[in-house]
Write a protein that holds these residues in place. Sequence first.
Motif, mmCIF file in Angstrom:
data_model
loop_
_atom_site.group_PDB
_atom_site.id
_atom_site.type_symbol
_atom_site.label_atom_id
_atom_site.label_comp_id
_atom_site.label_asym_id
_atom_site.label_seq_id
_atom_site.Cartn_x
_atom_site.Cartn_y
_atom_site.Cartn_z
ATOM 1 N N TRP A 264 0.835 -1.201 0.000
ATOM 2 C CA TRP A 264 0.000 0.000 0.000
ATOM 3 C C TRP A 264 0.872 1.254 0.000
ATOM 4 C CZ3 TRP A 264 -4.269 1.691 -1.589
ATOM 5 C CH2 TRP A 264 -4.882 2.829 -1.076
ATOM 6 N N SER A 265 2.000 1.213 0.689
ATOM 7 C CA SER A 265 2.931 2.343 0.653
ATOM 8 C C SER A 265 3.452 2.556 -0.769
ATOM 9 C CB SER A 265 4.106 2.099 1.611
ATOM 10 O OG SER A 265 3.675 2.027 2.950
ATOM 11 N N LEU A 266 3.816 1.468 -1.446
ATOM 12 C CA LEU A 266 4.275 1.578 -2.834
ATOM 13 C C LEU A 266 3.158 2.084 -3.735
ATOM 14 C CD1 LEU A 266 6.359 -1.711 -3.227
ATOM 15 C CD2 LEU A 266 7.208 0.600 -2.849
ATOM 16 N N TRP A 267 1.957 1.621 -3.473
ATOM 17 C CA TRP A 267 0.809 2.042 -4.274
ATOM 18 C C TRP A 267 0.623 3.554 -4.203
ATOM 19 C CZ3 TRP A 267 -2.560 -0.777 -7.350
ATOM 20 C CH2 TRP A 267 -3.740 -0.142 -7.728
ATOM 21 N N LEU A 268 0.766 4.112 -3.009
ATOM 22 C CA LEU A 268 0.582 5.553 -2.834
ATOM 23 C C LEU A 268 1.649 6.354 -3.568
ATOM 24 C CD1 LEU A 268 -0.400 5.645 0.956
ATOM 25 C CD2 LEU A 268 -1.910 5.765 -1.041
ATOM 26 N N VAL A 269 2.875 5.858 -3.582
ATOM 27 C CA VAL A 269 3.930 6.514 -4.354
ATOM 28 C C VAL A 269 3.578 6.484 -5.841
ATOM 29 C CG1 VAL A 269 6.369 6.459 -4.996
ATOM 30 C CG2 VAL A 269 5.693 6.009 -2.633
ATOM 31 N N GLY A 270 3.071 5.348 -6.298
ATOM 32 C CA GLY A 270 2.648 5.246 -7.689
ATOM 33 C C GLY A 270 1.516 6.200 -8.019
ATOM 34 N N VAL A 271 0.616 6.407 -7.071
ATOM 35 C CA VAL A 271 -0.507 7.328 -7.286
ATOM 36 C C VAL A 271 -0.023 8.734 -7.587
ATOM 37 C CG1 VAL A 271 -2.373 8.533 -6.062
ATOM 38 C CG2 VAL A 271 -2.253 6.055 -6.003
ATOM 39 N N ILE A 272 0.930 9.242 -6.806
ATOM 40 C CA ILE A 272 1.383 10.625 -7.033
ATOM 41 C C ILE A 272 2.321 10.707 -8.238
ATOM 42 C CG2 ILE A 272 1.091 11.179 -4.601
ATOM 43 C CD1 ILE A 272 4.181 11.248 -4.424
ATOM 44 N N LEU A 273 3.020 9.623 -8.567
ATOM 45 C CA LEU A 273 3.837 9.642 -9.787
ATOM 46 C C LEU A 273 2.955 9.737 -11.022
ATOM 47 C CD1 LEU A 273 6.614 6.983 -9.038
ATOM 48 C CD2 LEU A 273 6.871 9.460 -9.141
ATOM 49 N N ILE A 274 1.858 9.005 -11.018
ATOM 50 C CA ILE A 274 0.945 9.030 -12.155
ATOM 51 C C ILE A 274 0.150 10.331 -12.168
ATOM 52 C CG2 ILE A 274 -1.167 7.967 -13.064
ATOM 53 C CD1 ILE A 274 0.028 5.255 -12.249
ATOM 54 N N GLY A 275 -0.271 10.792 -11.006
ATOM 55 C CA GLY A 275 -1.053 12.018 -10.953
ATOM 56 C C GLY A 275 -0.231 13.263 -11.201
ATOM 57 N N GLY A 276 1.003 13.287 -10.694
ATOM 58 C CA GLY A 276 1.860 14.451 -10.860
ATOM 59 C C GLY A 276 2.399 14.922 -9.521
ATOM 60 N N LEU A 277 3.714 15.166 -9.469
ATOM 61 C CA LEU A 277 4.365 15.582 -8.238
ATOM 62 C C LEU A 277 4.148 17.076 -7.981
ATOM 63 C CD1 LEU A 277 7.779 13.678 -8.549
ATOM 64 C CD2 LEU A 277 5.856 13.086 -7.077
ATOM 65 N N GLY A 278 4.022 17.421 -6.697
ATOM 66 C CA GLY A 278 3.918 18.819 -6.316
ATOM 67 C C GLY A 278 2.629 19.485 -6.719
ATOM 68 N N SER A 279 1.523 18.738 -6.727
ATOM 69 C CA SER A 279 0.242 19.296 -7.147
ATOM 70 C C SER A 279 -0.885 18.544 -6.453
ATOM 71 C CB SER A 279 0.082 19.200 -8.666
ATOM 72 O OG SER A 279 -1.253 19.481 -9.061
ATOM 73 N N ASN A 280 -1.842 19.284 -5.912
ATOM 74 C CA ASN A 280 -3.026 18.642 -5.355
ATOM 75 C C ASN A 280 -3.853 17.975 -6.438
ATOM 76 O OD1 ASN A 280 -2.689 19.125 -2.602
ATOM 77 N ND2 ASN A 280 -3.554 21.180 -2.751
ATOM 78 N N TYR A 281 -3.857 18.564 -7.623
ATOM 79 C CA TYR A 281 -4.518 17.909 -8.737
ATOM 80 C C TYR A 281 -3.900 16.537 -8.989
ATOM 81 C CZ TYR A 281 -7.111 22.066 -10.243
ATOM 82 O OH TYR A 281 -7.987 23.127 -10.310
ATOM 83 N N GLY A 282 -2.586 16.448 -8.829
ATOM 84 C CA GLY A 282 -1.915 15.175 -9.036
ATOM 85 C C GLY A 282 -2.395 14.119 -8.059
ATOM 86 N N THR A 283 -2.594 14.497 -6.803
ATOM 87 C CA THR A 283 -3.104 13.548 -5.813
ATOM 88 C C THR A 283 -4.496 13.072 -6.181
ATOM 89 O OG1 THR A 283 -1.842 14.744 -4.131
ATOM 90 C CG2 THR A 283 -3.505 13.199 -3.356
ATOM 91 N N ILE A 284 -5.341 13.996 -6.599
ATOM 92 C CA ILE A 284 -6.731 13.643 -6.933
ATOM 93 C C ILE A 284 -6.794 12.811 -8.203
ATOM 94 C CG2 ILE A 284 -8.976 14.591 -7.578
ATOM 95 C CD1 ILE A 284 -8.272 17.024 -5.809
ATOM 96 N N PHE A 285 -6.120 13.276 -9.259
ATOM 97 C CA PHE A 285 -6.174 12.556 -10.530
ATOM 98 C C PHE A 285 -5.521 11.179 -10.424
ATOM 99 C CE2 PHE A 285 -6.304 16.862 -12.875
ATOM 100 C CZ PHE A 285 -7.679 16.900 -12.716
ATOM 101 N N GLY A 286 -4.407 11.102 -9.701
ATOM 102 C CA GLY A 286 -3.752 9.809 -9.532
ATOM 103 C C GLY A 286 -4.627 8.830 -8.777
ATOM 104 N N SER A 287 -5.313 9.296 -7.752
ATOM 105 C CA SER A 287 -6.204 8.422 -6.983
ATOM 106 C C SER A 287 -7.378 7.964 -7.840
ATOM 107 C CB SER A 287 -6.708 9.156 -5.746
ATOM 108 O OG SER A 287 -5.639 9.535 -4.907
ATOM 109 N N LEU A 288 -7.960 8.890 -8.591
ATOM 110 C CA LEU A 288 -9.062 8.523 -9.481
ATOM 111 C C LEU A 288 -8.608 7.503 -10.522
ATOM 112 C CD1 LEU A 288 -10.766 11.986 -10.067
ATOM 113 C CD2 LEU A 288 -11.864 9.969 -9.107
ATOM 114 N N PHE A 289 -7.471 7.779 -11.148
ATOM 115 C CA PHE A 289 -6.983 6.909 -12.209
ATOM 116 C C PHE A 289 -6.720 5.499 -11.691
ATOM 117 C CE2 PHE A 289 -3.578 4.941 -14.640
ATOM 118 C CZ PHE A 289 -4.018 5.103 -15.948
#
Length: 359
Positions: A264-289
């Motif tokens: 799950w820790s690795l999964w969360l890192v993958g979420v922000i890598l896919i969503g985008g680093l340094g952006s709240n949009y990245g957290t949201i989009f990565g989680s949705l994706f």
Amino acid sequence: MRMHLPSGVFYQTYKQDQALWPTTFVKLRMWGLLVFLFLIFPQIASPYWLSLANLVGYTILSAMGVQLLIGYTGQVTLGHAAFIAAGAYTCAVLVLQYHIPYPLAFLAAMVVAGLWSVLFGLPSARVKGFYLIMTTMAAQFITVDFIITQYVSRIGERGHSFSLPPGTITIGPWELTSDRDIYYLMITLVTLSVLAMTNLARTRIGRAWMAIRDHDIAAEALGINIVAYKLLAFFMAGVFGGMAGAFWIANLFAVSPEHFTWSWSLWLVGVILIGGLGSNYGTIFGSLFMTLVMEALRNIVSWLAPFFPSLETSFLFVKEAAFGLAIILFLLYEPNGLAYRWWQIKNYIHLWPFSYERV
């Protein structure tokens, strides 16, 4: 990343430049989104979609702390599930063992998770990079696999996992019993977290974090106490993790060490890598994706199961393979993540039809 404006349009005051919703169009769009999320969606959505939305919200809350550490401060972490677990078990123990009201247990879980995160963030004052990765991995194994599994799980002789009976999770007279109740709690927490993170990044603290991320030696030369700010980043990341853990027990009405594995820790890192680093949009989009794609993959596997019986039993391996493939493809073809693509789309819409201003 600031929004581009058409030629000849500019902000005249600092307040206008720093506004979260700078134009009337943006205000209407954001208020419309909030009305839909708070009033319309929970009334028209089925229990399946509400539970899926709750999972997306939990992923956003969990990834928020990872985004703060990696995206805003440049501190690599591979053990964030440990701090989520600390918050979940703190809240569960206080509610079940000491009969503390859920809101107070929720706040205590955030503080405990934050302080626990600081404990493992102390080495960041001396090490970084690979060595910091090993430190955060140690937090994962020490917290979940040793302390929680061997000791905390045995409190009250409840066995390996804690079960929260109906009526345990209440906020004043409001008893959280259905997926719709949990959804209202989730969307409130996500909204508050996004607003808090957005405003925190715009303060002196947030600018110091980003200076450390970009070049810690230069930041120290400018007078920034990098040790204090790094520890503050770990504390706030733990607070977000504790919030996610305290919410998770309300969603499942149970808590177990299996919910907070290293994967799950690795999964969360993958979420922000896919969503985008340094952006709240990245957290949201990565989680949705990640949540929606994996759910779609699960449905496809279930549909193919009658034709390929062995496929359903090996879904976990299919999921892990899809996760790895998604990260590779994004690193190759969209290294800035979904947030950057969304930023480009917004600028295209705002600048149209000024083709010479398009980005």
